[in-house]
Write an enzyme that holds these catalytic residues in place. Structure first.
Site, short mmCIF file in Angstrom:
data_model
loop_
_atom_site.label_atom_id
_atom_site.label_comp_id
_atom_site.label_asym_id
_atom_site.label_seq_id
_atom_site.Cartn_x
_atom_site.Cartn_y
_atom_site.Cartn_z
N LYS A 173 0.84 -1.20 0.00
CA LYS A 173 0.00 0.00 0.00
C LYS A 173 0.87 1.25 0.00
O LYS A 173 1.81 1.36 0.78
CB LYS A 173 -0.92 0.00 1.22
CG LYS A 173 -1.88 -1.19 1.25
CD LYS A 173 -2.69 -1.25 2.52
CE LYS A 173 -1.83 -1.53 3.73
NZ LYS A 173 -2.62 -1.80 4.95
N THR A 206 -8.32 9.13 8.93
CA THR A 206 -7.76 7.96 8.25
C THR A 206 -7.39 6.85 9.24
O THR A 206 -6.66 5.93 8.89
CB THR A 206 -6.51 8.36 7.45
OG1 THR A 206 -5.57 9.01 8.32
CG2 THR A 206 -6.87 9.30 6.31
N GLY A 208 -7.51 3.54 10.92
CA GLY A 208 -8.08 2.24 10.58
C GLY A 208 -8.16 1.94 9.10
O GLY A 208 -8.83 0.98 8.70
N THR A 209 -7.45 2.71 8.27
CA THR A 209 -7.52 2.46 6.83
C THR A 209 -6.98 1.08 6.47
O THR A 209 -7.55 0.38 5.62
CB THR A 209 -6.75 3.53 6.04
OG1 THR A 209 -5.45 3.69 6.61
CG2 THR A 209 -7.47 4.86 6.06
N GLY A 210 -5.88 0.66 7.11
CA GLY A 210 -5.30 -0.65 6.79
C GLY A 210 -6.21 -1.78 7.19
O GLY A 210 -6.39 -2.75 6.44
N CYS A 211 -6.80 -1.67 8.38
CA CYS A 211 -7.75 -2.70 8.84
C CYS A 211 -8.94 -2.78 7.90
O CYS A 211 -9.40 -3.87 7.52
CB CYS A 211 -8.25 -2.37 10.25
SG CYS A 211 -6.96 -2.14 11.50
#
Length: 262
Positions: A173, A206, A208-211
């Site tokens: 990412k 932003t 928690g974007t990865g989760c």
């Protein structure tokens, strides 16, 4: 109804962790179950404390879900320590759970460690080989591949290096890359590279974007989407919920996204 299982930590602020995963599953029309690996005292300003769940209790939670409810896809997030990693890997194998989306969570957005440094090798050896797709951000990808990532070419090299560690596919990412008008993620499955681009949204919401991205991929896989389409759809979903977050007005730091935005 399709089912997805998240094996991850709890975020008391509700923006990341299993809370974000379960909201994301629900937004995709997928039934969500969970096995909690750690409790965090956390809000938009950072992580104030972490309590690790005993590994044997993590194992029992996975057994409870797998032996009754089942799962059409699994997302793995925060695992905290090597003992938890070992039992999660064992239970994934025992119950033949998958497809498996591995978000190799190491450090929170505010800089707080969510994976003990001595557990990184266990993650690489025990879980990466089980993953249908791994979704590291740039700092996590650097930790896994061992070199600095400064641009798209480096992201491609990193994806190749991480794929060699055992997952079937990798999405590196690019949200942390500065100076670009687009947020670009690089997908690699050993056959070809695919770049997924979206307009960069200027927002502090932003958390928690990865989760959210990894659980959206898991939800899409549970619904039967091919992997590349699952990644593409997840990328679009994350962009949508970030854009819709301005109306929430929650938190003084990195605020949550609006997971239920249509």
């Amino acid at each position: 109804m399709k089912r997805a299982l998240t094996i991850a930590g709890s975020d008391s602020g509700g923006g990341a962790g299993i809370q974000a995963d379960l909201k994301t599953f629900a937004a995709h029309g997928v039934y969500g179950a969970s096995a909690i690996t750690a409790l965090t005292a956390q809000n938009s300003l950072g992580v104030q404390a972490v309590f690790e769940i005993p590994a044997e209790f993590v194992a029992l939670q996975i057994d409870s879900v797998a032996e009754d409810i089942g799962a059409d896809a699994v997302k793995i997030g925060m695992l905290s320590n090597a003992a938890i990693i070992a039992v999660v890997a064992a239970k994934i194998a025992r119950h033949a759970l998958g497809p498996l989306v591995l978000d190799p969570v190491m450090v929170a957005k505010g800089g707080d460690r969510l994976l003990r440094e001595d557990a990184q090798e266990a993650l690489i050896k025990m879980l990466l080989p089980l993953a249908s797709v791994a979704t590291p951000n740039l700092p996590e990808a650097e930790a896994l591949c061992g070199f600095a990532i400064r641009g798209i070419d480096d992201m491609r090299r990193a994806a190749k290096a991480i794929l060699a560690l055992g997952p079937k596919a990798v999405v590196v990412k690019g949200g942390h890359l500065s100076g670009l008008v687009e947020s670009i993620d690089v997908f690699y499955d050993g056959r070809e590279f695919v770049e997924y681009a979206a307009a960069r949204i200027e927002s502090k919401n932003t958390h928690g974007t990865g989760c959210t991205f990894s659980s959206a991929i898991a939800a899409n896989l549970a619904l039967g989407m091919p992997l590349r389409e699952a990644v593409r759809s997840a990328k679009a979903y994350v962009s949508r919920v970030i854009a819709a977050s301005v109306e929430l007005g929650i938190g003084r730091g990195f605020g949550p996204m609006n997971h239920m935005a249509q």
